[in-house]
Scaffold this motif. Structure first.
Motif, short mmCIF file in Angstrom:
data_model
loop_
_atom_site.label_atom_id
_atom_site.label_comp_id
_atom_site.label_asym_id
_atom_site.label_seq_id
_atom_site.Cartn_x
_atom_site.Cartn_y
_atom_site.Cartn_z
N LEU A 159 0.82 -1.21 0.00
CA LEU A 159 0.00 0.00 0.00
C LEU A 159 0.85 1.26 0.00
N VAL A 160 2.02 1.20 0.62
CA VAL A 160 2.98 2.31 0.53
C VAL A 160 3.43 2.46 -0.92
N ALA A 161 3.75 1.33 -1.56
CA ALA A 161 4.20 1.36 -2.96
C ALA A 161 3.11 1.89 -3.89
N SER A 162 1.85 1.61 -3.57
CA SER A 162 0.74 2.07 -4.42
C SER A 162 0.37 3.53 -4.18
N GLY A 163 0.87 4.11 -3.08
CA GLY A 163 0.59 5.51 -2.79
C GLY A 163 -0.59 5.75 -1.89
N LEU A 164 -1.28 4.68 -1.45
CA LEU A 164 -2.41 4.88 -0.54
C LEU A 164 -1.96 5.18 0.88
N ILE A 165 -0.77 4.73 1.23
CA ILE A 165 -0.20 5.00 2.54
C ILE A 165 1.14 5.70 2.33
N ALA A 166 1.37 6.75 3.11
CA ALA A 166 2.61 7.50 3.03
C ALA A 166 3.48 7.20 4.24
N GLN A 167 4.77 7.06 4.01
CA GLN A 167 5.73 6.83 5.10
C GLN A 167 6.51 8.11 5.31
N GLN A 168 6.33 8.72 6.49
CA GLN A 168 6.93 10.02 6.74
C GLN A 168 7.89 9.95 7.92
N PRO A 169 9.02 10.67 7.82
CA PRO A 169 10.00 10.67 8.93
C PRO A 169 9.36 11.16 10.22
N ARG A 170 9.61 10.44 11.30
CA ARG A 170 9.18 10.78 12.66
C ARG A 170 7.67 10.70 12.86
N ARG A 171 6.91 10.49 11.77
CA ARG A 171 5.46 10.39 11.92
C ARG A 171 4.96 8.99 11.59
N GLY A 172 5.81 8.16 11.04
CA GLY A 172 5.42 6.81 10.71
C GLY A 172 4.52 6.74 9.49
N LEU A 173 3.61 5.78 9.49
CA LEU A 173 2.71 5.58 8.36
C LEU A 173 1.43 6.37 8.53
N LEU A 174 1.02 7.05 7.45
CA LEU A 174 -0.22 7.82 7.44
C LEU A 174 -1.00 7.47 6.18
N VAL A 175 -2.31 7.50 6.27
CA VAL A 175 -3.13 7.36 5.08
C VAL A 175 -2.91 8.61 4.22
N SER A 176 -2.61 8.40 2.94
CA SER A 176 -2.29 9.53 2.07
C SER A 176 -3.52 10.38 1.77
N ASP A 177 -3.27 11.63 1.40
CA ASP A 177 -4.36 12.52 1.03
C ASP A 177 -4.95 12.10 -0.32
N ILE A 178 -6.15 12.59 -0.61
CA ILE A 178 -6.77 12.35 -1.92
C ILE A 178 -6.31 13.47 -2.85
N PRO A 179 -5.52 13.16 -3.88
CA PRO A 179 -4.92 14.20 -4.73
C PRO A 179 -5.91 14.76 -5.74
N LEU A 180 -6.79 15.64 -5.28
CA LEU A 180 -7.86 16.17 -6.13
C LEU A 180 -7.30 16.85 -7.38
N ALA A 181 -6.28 17.70 -7.21
CA ALA A 181 -5.76 18.47 -8.33
C ALA A 181 -5.10 17.60 -9.39
N GLU A 182 -4.65 16.40 -9.02
CA GLU A 182 -3.92 15.53 -9.95
C GLU A 182 -4.80 14.42 -10.52
N HIS A 183 -6.06 14.40 -10.16
CA HIS A 183 -6.87 13.23 -10.52
C HIS A 183 -7.10 13.12 -12.03
N LEU A 184 -7.23 14.22 -12.72
CA LEU A 184 -7.38 14.16 -14.17
C LEU A 184 -6.12 13.60 -14.82
N ASP A 185 -4.95 13.96 -14.29
CA ASP A 185 -3.69 13.40 -14.81
C ASP A 185 -3.66 11.89 -14.61
N LEU A 186 -4.14 11.45 -13.43
CA LEU A 186 -4.18 10.01 -13.15
C LEU A 186 -5.07 9.29 -14.18
N LEU A 187 -6.24 9.85 -14.46
CA LEU A 187 -7.14 9.21 -15.42
C LEU A 187 -6.54 9.20 -16.83
#
Length: 221
Positions: A62-90
């Motif tokens: 899930l980290v590799a897929s981008g759904l979970i972000a691994q951040q220094p000192r904060r550990g694992l977090l659920v990633s944000d929903i990239p609204l501005a980039e969603h058209l690029d994804l499609l």
């Protein structure tokens, strides 16, 4: 310990890792784990009822897929929903889905063709009942059959992270969506793949991506 026993153990480990992945993905896609929420391994293990090893492997995927972000000192977090980039994804997803649909139309077994039609029918039923959870489950099942049928693991590996992001995006803004139209687009895709017509399957795939693009434009308008 025999080689057959070791092989069976490996298969079971992979199966549990896949189960853990699907369970956590569903929690994220349905916003039961919300963007920015910390991911606590021990809590997830208790929640999904699987062991530490498959849960940890699922988290790495899930980290590799981008759904979970691994951040220094904060550990694992659920990633944000990239609204501005969603058209690029499609835009990136569209040619991959087209390729997968063409391959599936050529390569699907009779059982897979029947399974695609059955999934599409269940999606239509779920849409008619406005049962969004069932709709999403069957959508995921249809994808699995389609991906197995296409027999192109590189295309599948590339598209999967995008599908997961789209599924979460749709769920987050589902009040703006038209599930009946989405079900019809999936049904057309399933029918064309089942017919073995690669050209029609490619066109149906493009139509489904256009449906998702129109939904995204409605969200960001």
């Amino acid at each position: 310990m025999t080689s057959d026993t070791l092989e069976l153990q490996d298969v079971e480990k992979r199966r549990q890792a896949d189960q853990a992945y699907d369970a956590i993905e569903t929690l994220i896609a349905t916003l039961q784990l919300r963007p920015g929420a910390p991911v606590v391994e021990s809590e997830l293990i208790a929640r999904i009822g699987l062991g530490r090893t498959p849960t940890r492997e699922a988290l790495m995927r899930l980290v590799a897929s981008g759904l979970i972000a691994q951040q220094p000192r904060r550990g694992l977090l659920v990633s944000d929903i990239p609204l501005a980039e969603h058209l690029d994804l499609l835009e990136a997803r569209r040619p991959l889905e087209r390729l997968i649909a063409c391959c599936s139309a050529r390569r699907a077994s009779p059982a897979q063709r029947s399974a695609l039609l059955a999934c599409a029918a269940r999606m239509a039923e779920a849409a008619e009942r406005h049962d969004l959870e069932a709709y999403m489950r069957v959508d995921q099942a249809l994808d699995r059959v389609n991906h197995a049928a296409c027999r192109n693991r590189y295309a599948v590996a590339a598209v999967l992270p995008m599908i997961i992001q789209c599924r979460r995006f749709w769920y987050a803004y589902r009040h703006l969506g038209d599930v009946a139209s989405g079900a019809r687009a999936h049904q057309r895709l399933a029918e064309t793949i089942a017919s073995g017509d690669g050209v029609a399957a490619a066109e149906a795939s493009d139509a489904l991506m256009a449906h998702l693009r129109n939904f995204t434009l409605q969200v960001i308008a």
